[in-house]
Design a protein around this motif. Structure first.
Motif, PDB file in Angstrom:
ATOM      1  N   PRO A 173       0.820  -1.208   0.000  1.00 21.46           N
ATOM      2  CA  PRO A 173       0.000   0.000   0.000  1.00 21.46           C
ATOM      3  C   PRO A 173       0.858   1.265   0.000  1.00 21.46           C
ATOM      4  N   GLU A 174       0.453   2.216  -0.809  1.00 23.84           N
ATOM      5  CA  GLU A 174       1.211   3.471  -0.896  1.00 23.84           C
ATOM      6  C   GLU A 174       0.909   4.352   0.303  1.00 23.84           C
TER       7      GLU A 174
ATOM      8  N   PHE B 255      -6.984   5.700  -1.254  1.00 21.17           N
ATOM      9  CA  PHE B 255      -5.731   5.183  -0.706  1.00 21.17           C
ATOM     10  C   PHE B 255      -6.005   4.418   0.591  1.00 21.17           C
TER      11      PHE B 255
ATOM     12  N   ASN C 123      -7.836   1.089  -0.209  1.00 24.28           N
ATOM     13  CA  ASN C 123      -6.915   0.100  -0.777  1.00 24.28           C
ATOM     14  C   ASN C 123      -5.984  -0.474   0.288  1.00 24.28           C
ATOM     15  N   ALA C 124      -5.551   0.363   1.212  1.00 24.06           N
ATOM     16  CA  ALA C 124      -4.689  -0.117   2.295  1.00 24.06           C
ATOM     17  C   ALA C 124      -5.457  -1.073   3.205  1.00 24.06           C
TER      18      ALA C 124
ATOM     19  N   GLU D  82      -5.487  -4.508   1.777  1.00 26.33           N
ATOM     20  CA  GLU D  82      -4.219  -5.226   1.904  1.00 26.33           C
ATOM     21  C   GLU D  82      -4.131  -6.000   3.212  1.00 26.33           C
TER      22      GLU D  82
ATOM     23  N   ALA E 253       0.477  -1.380   5.694  1.00 27.16           N
ATOM     24  CA  ALA E 253      -0.940  -1.057   5.505  1.00 27.16           C
ATOM     25  C   ALA E 253      -1.414  -0.117   6.612  1.00 27.16           C
TER      26      ALA E 253
ATOM     27  N   ALA F 239      -0.083   3.274   5.901  1.00 25.37           N
ATOM     28  CA  ALA F 239      -0.800   3.873   4.766  1.00 25.37           C
ATOM     29  C   ALA F 239      -2.178   4.377   5.194  1.00 25.37           C
TER      30      ALA F 239
END
Length: 108
Positions: free
Chosen positions: A23-24, A51, A54-55, A58, A83, A86
């Motif tokens: 995860p970014e 964001f 999405n984290a 994960e 995660a 993020a």
């Protein structure tokens, strides 16, 4: 010779841990935030929300997480830690953007 093998082993473990951490992690503040229009702020808030979402995904049961748990279980710790970082960063970004939006009188 043993030192070389230890170095290679340590490097392999570090690479494995970071490779699975996908995860970014976004920056809370980004250059130009203050110049964003209300529409752009709304878009950035939505992006930060994505964001975070999405984290969160994960942290669930994914093929990568299952493989990491089976093949090299410490990698899953790296993924979960990343995660969590993020998620925290995305929430902080959203709070920053909402504060800017409020300061500009957006949505009133």
């Amino acid at each position: 010779m043993i030192k070389i093998f230890k170095s290679i082993a340590v490097a392999s473990v570090a690479a494995s841990l970071t490779a699975c951490a996908s995860p970014e992690v976004v920056d809370k503040r980004q250059m130009g935030d203050e110049q964003l229009s209300c529409m752009q702020l709304a878009s950035e808030i939505q992006e930060a929300h994505e964001f975070e979402r999405n984290a969160q995904k994960e942290k669930g049961i994914t093929g990568t997480n299952v493989a990491a748990a089976v093949i090299f279980w410490p990698a899953i710790i790296g993924t979960y830690s990343n995660a969590n970082d993020a998620i925290k960063a995305a929430k902080a970004r959203k709070e920053h953007l909402v504060a800017l939006s409020t300061k500009k009188g957006c949505g009133s």
